[in-house]
Design a protein around this motif. Structure first.
Motif, short mmCIF file in Angstrom:
data_model
loop_
_atom_site.label_atom_id
_atom_site.label_comp_id
_atom_site.label_asym_id
_atom_site.label_seq_id
_atom_site.Cartn_x
_atom_site.Cartn_y
_atom_site.Cartn_z
N HIS A 112 -3.81 -22.55 33.53
CA HIS A 112 -5.25 -21.51 32.74
C HIS A 112 -6.23 -23.10 32.63
CE1 HIS A 112 -2.99 -23.81 29.37
NE2 HIS A 112 -4.27 -23.22 28.42
N GLY A 234 -15.46 -24.73 51.85
CA GLY A 234 -13.93 -25.44 52.72
C GLY A 234 -14.60 -26.46 53.10
N ALA A 235 -14.26 -27.47 54.05
CA ALA A 235 -14.61 -28.30 54.36
C ALA A 235 -15.63 -28.94 55.35
CB ALA A 235 -13.03 -28.95 55.62
N THR A 279 -16.73 -19.49 48.49
CA THR A 279 -15.59 -20.09 47.54
C THR A 279 -14.38 -20.22 48.18
OG1 THR A 279 -15.65 -18.54 45.85
CG2 THR A 279 -17.62 -20.69 45.67
N GLY A 280 -14.50 -18.39 48.40
CA GLY A 280 -12.37 -17.84 48.34
C GLY A 280 -12.01 -18.45 50.13
N VAL A 281 -13.54 -18.49 51.39
CA VAL A 281 -13.27 -17.74 52.53
C VAL A 281 -14.11 -19.12 53.19
CG1 VAL A 281 -12.68 -16.88 54.81
CG2 VAL A 281 -12.25 -15.73 51.56
N GLN A 282 -13.50 -19.34 54.12
CA GLN A 282 -14.30 -21.04 54.61
C GLN A 282 -15.17 -20.32 55.68
OE1 GLN A 282 -13.27 -24.89 55.73
NE2 GLN A 282 -13.23 -24.20 57.71
N VAL A 283 -16.91 -19.44 54.84
CA VAL A 283 -17.46 -18.93 55.41
C VAL A 283 -18.73 -18.70 55.11
CG1 VAL A 283 -16.77 -17.05 54.67
CG2 VAL A 283 -18.12 -16.78 56.52
N ASP A 297 -18.89 -18.49 60.58
CA ASP A 297 -17.57 -19.37 60.59
C ASP A 297 -18.18 -20.62 61.28
OD1 ASP A 297 -15.00 -19.67 61.34
OD2 ASP A 297 -14.45 -18.01 61.95
N ARG A 305 -22.12 -14.09 63.40
CA ARG A 305 -22.17 -12.33 63.64
C ARG A 305 -23.34 -12.00 63.09
NH1 ARG A 305 -16.53 -10.23 61.83
NH2 ARG A 305 -17.01 -12.66 60.14
N ALA A 321 -15.85 -13.55 42.44
CA ALA A 321 -15.18 -12.90 42.19
C ALA A 321 -14.33 -12.56 43.94
CB ALA A 321 -15.43 -12.13 41.64
N ASN A 322 -15.05 -12.11 44.76
CA ASN A 322 -14.55 -10.80 45.68
C ASN A 322 -15.08 -11.79 46.72
OD1 ASN A 322 -13.91 -9.77 48.05
ND2 ASN A 322 -14.55 -7.52 46.81
N PRO A 323 -14.29 -12.82 47.80
CA PRO A 323 -15.29 -13.22 48.89
C PRO A 323 -15.96 -13.06 49.74
CG PRO A 323 -13.42 -14.98 47.89
CD PRO A 323 -13.10 -13.47 46.85
N ALA A 324 -14.97 -11.84 50.18
CA ALA A 324 -15.16 -10.89 51.11
C ALA A 324 -16.68 -10.20 51.02
CB ALA A 324 -14.83 -10.59 51.74
N LEU A 341 -15.59 -10.35 56.18
CA LEU A 341 -15.18 -10.12 57.20
C LEU A 341 -15.23 -9.02 58.94
CD1 LEU A 341 -11.86 -9.59 55.11
CD2 LEU A 341 -12.88 -11.83 55.63
#
Lengths: 418, 309
Positions: A112, A234-235, A279-283, A297, A305, A321-324, A341
């Motif tokens: 936490h 991501g990286a 921040t949630g998915v590498q995109v 991507d 896309r 909060a909702n990376p998509a 996505l």
């Protein structure tokens, strides 16, 4: 002032040293607080309001004491930096950068985070230099590029979070509108071109170069013509170029560059120059022409896309909060939800009056930012900060602000107090 | 042993062949990393379509999920995770994907170990309140725990595909038998080692469950996660500890850069004795393409290094 959820956490009972351990079903409070910094378009001023304070207005809370105003030198572009502990106010036309402690800090305990809340305050140190512009906050360093100075200034983010502004200057070969970024143990700078001879046009910025912190080149220049805009996800670091999007990663043997060229099936003649990193998915999400966006991507094909917008784009943002999801405001006054996505618009709603994109780029138009499950939008003509539900795209609240609210930054989140 | 493996493969093929024909669509299963992907393949066989997010020789501690991963989750019927904060990316990925799949945490029911030095105190009104630390996620390094993973996978598959449940249960039982054989084999190997040669060095602290189960003591410059680099003081302390304990072998890890280990080995007067597979399998051409092969390989190279007096 806060959204408080009484709770109890079951903990193991432990005795250690001289500390007195107690029954671990102890009371705590879960606190969610977002603090919004809004810069005025005309006046040299930043107004700060607590979002949750406003929510409580109808319950009889007086939130007048929970807003603050700070003077600056000129019009600001605002950045939450150092984990949200500080907000930087970059004033490109007035050669100054102010900093404000946000008054909200988090202390990570793995399972936490503890939240501490106090009043925001101006940090006494004000940076001055010729046309500060791009600010990059990554890897423990906050870096400001001085477009007419030929250098960038690097501030340690941890020290800055404690109100300490210690500068390291990284020199560049030519002054230019660019950026410096830290990638692991590496420093990267955009490269400018020498001033053109009289009567000639300036050549475009040729690319991205690894340098030492003293500004000495390491390895070869990575070509990225007219490089503009940068983001991390991501990286990857990604930057927009005429040829495509340049990516950089920190490999075991140094920085690895890769040019993702725009494919032939994208609209031609336009490029990406503003990029946001998820921040949630590498995109990444980038602009692509006045009425388009591209989902980028960096690892897997297809790398691009395209999302066509019904009108020209005013501002866009990603949803931590909702990376998509991302959101884009178009000049007709509609806010659109994007699914990264699917690379598609999945919802739209009218949220303000139209704001034409004709005219100067810096004319007062709305700017949007995320605050948890809400989208915040400045509405300069109406003198409002609008609070819009990310789930329904319906307006939940409005906060009246003096003057012409314009650029904004949001800090805060959820944590625990004991 | 090869005969035994061939028998298992043949028996599995027969089992699947008799039941798969009636199944219209395979169960879409996403496993977060290669080791639990292998468990899932053993239990699910041809009744499942399997995707492992973090592949062979890759590090789940620092993995960055891709859009394709989120899309795979969105289409999944069952998602298999280790839990215990091993897959730091999963909360974000689940949120991104909007998946409706059952999320099975395979360490549920396992007696897990707290991270060494974990936990912290809060001082509230003069009283110290202890918050427990995180738990070591590398539970699969004990074969007994691997059997619990397999039971949990079978239960998750049964919940999602009741028709296939008898197949999953048969496969799980058959694989549990193979795990029992493996467990006895590792114990037998360790028992042959001299009692004073049971300490080795590895890059990150991933083998504590192996240590408790089999009695090999591991030293490491990094903690239970590879996210944080080893501090200089930790490295200096480790070298002292190597000398004090008489650690006899130092191993690279398939998911880690070997440069730090090489430096430690040089300073401690040791040479790298091989590669251990900690958090990921090898590719099909490597020595650890399955969990059974991985554990045999690890036990084998440890025993060989400690036995080489």
């Amino acid at each position: 002032m806060y959204r408080q959820l009484a709770g109890a956490t079951a903990m193991a009972m432990v005795l250690a040293g001289t500390a007195f351990a107690q029954e671990h079903d102890h009371d705590h409070e879960d606190v969610t607080l977002y603090r919004v910094f809004v810069g005025d378009h005309a006046a040299p001023r930043v107004t700060v309001v607590d979002l949750e304070a406003h929510d409580h207005e109808e319950e009889g809370h007086d939130h007048a004491d929970e807003s603050w105003t700070f003077e600056t030198t000129g019009q600001v572009k605002l950045f939450g930096v150092a984990g949200g502990a500080v907000v930087a106010a970059v004033q490109s036309d007035d050669d100054a950068v102010h900093f404000f402690t946000s008054g909200i800090s988090f202390h990570d305990h793995g399972d936490h985070a503890d939240i501490e809340v106090s009043d925001p305050a101006a940090i006494n140190t004000v940076l001055t230099g010729p046309r500060p512009f791009h600010l990059v906050d990554h890897g423990g360093s906050v870096i400001i590029n001085y477009d007419q100075g030929g250098y960038a200034e690097i501030i340690d983010a941890h020290h800055l979070s404690h109100g300490e502004v210690e500068i390291t200057r990284l020199p560049q070969s030519e002054p230019h509108h660019g950026f410096v970024a830290r990638l692991g143990d590496h420093w990267l700078t955009t490269v400018g071109t020498p001033a053109p001879a009289e009567g000639k046009e300036a050549a475009p910025r040729p690319g991205l170069q690894e340098v030492t912190i003293a500004g000495e080149a390491v390895g070869d220049l990575a070509t990225c013509t007219a490089i503009h805009g940068e983001a991390f996800s991501g990286a990857y670091l990604a930057a927009g170029c005429r040829e495509g999007v340049l990516t950089a990663t920190a490999g075991a043997d140094g920085v690895v560059f890769d040019m993702l060229e725009y494919p032939a099936d994208l609209p031609q003649g336009v490029t990406t120059g503003t990029i946001l990193g998820a921040t949630g998915v590498q995109v990444f999400l980038g602009n692509y022409g006045p009425n388009g966006l591209v989902v980028i991507d960096p690892a897997d094909a297809p790398h691009f896309r395209y999302i066509e917008l019904p009108f020209r784009r005013v501002d866009f943002v990603l949803d931590p909060a909702n990376p998509a999801h991302g959101y884009v405001l178009t000049e007709d006054g509609s806010l659109h939800r994007l699914n990264l996505l699917q690379a598609a618009i999945t919802g739209s709603a009218k949220v303000t009056e139209p704001y034409s994109m004709d005219g100067h780029w810096n004319d007062p138009r709305p700017r949007i930012a995320m605050a948890g499950d809400d989208i915040l939008m400045t509405d300069p003509d109406a003198g409002l900060l609008r609070v819009i539900s990310a789930e329904t795209l319906e307006e939940e609240d409005t906060i009246a602000l003096e003057g012409t609210p314009y650029n904004l930054a949001v800090v805060g989140g959820s944590g625990m107090t004991h | 042993m090869r005969d035994w493996l061939q028998c298992i493969a043949a028996c599995s093929a027969m089992t699947f062949a008799s039941t798969f024909a009636a199944q219209a669509e395979p169960l879409n299963v996403v496993a977060t990393f290669s080791i639990i992907g292998d468990f899932a393949a053993e239990v699910g066989g041809e009744r499942i379509a399997l995707k492992a997010l973090v592949g062979p020789d890759s590090d789940s501690h620092v993995y960055e999920p891709r859009p394709a991963d989120a899309m795979a989750l969105a289409q999944a019927d069952v998602v298999l995770t280790n839990g215990l904060e091993f897959e730091g990316f999963m909360t974000r990925l689940i949120a991104s994907s909007g998946t409706q799949a059952e999320i099975a945490t395979l360490t549920d029911g396992i007696e897990t170990m707290e991270e060494p030095g974990g936990g912290h105190y809060h001082y509230n009104n003069g009283q110290a309140i202890f918050h427990a630390g995180a738990h070591d996620p590398h539970a699969w390094q004990s074969v007994a725990n691997a059997k619990a993973y397999v039971r949990n996978i079978a239960a998750a598959f049964c919940a999602a595909d009741a028709e296939g449940c008898p197949v999953y249960e048969i496969n799980a039982t058959r694989y549990a038998d193979a795990l029992d054989v493996l467990d006895a084999e590792i114990r037998g190997l360790v028992a042959t080692l001299p009692g004073d040669r049971r300490t080795v060095v590895v890059a990150h602290n991933a083998f504590r469950y192996f240590e408790v189960a089999y009695g090999i003591h591991f030293l490491s410059p990094q903690g239970v996660s590879t996210e944080s680099e080893a501090a200089a003081a930790d490295v200096a302390g480790l070298i002292r500890e190597i000398r004090e304990t008489g650690a006899a072998a130092i191993f690279a890890e398939n998911i880690s850069d070997t440069r730090l280990l090489e430096r430690i080995a040089a300073e401690a007067g040791l040479t790298l004795a091989g590669t251990l597979y900690s958090d990921a399998l090898s590719g099909p051409e490597g020595p650890a393409p399955t969990y059974l092969a991985m554990m045999r390989h690890n036990a084998g190279v440890i025993a060989a290094a400690l036995d080489a007096i």
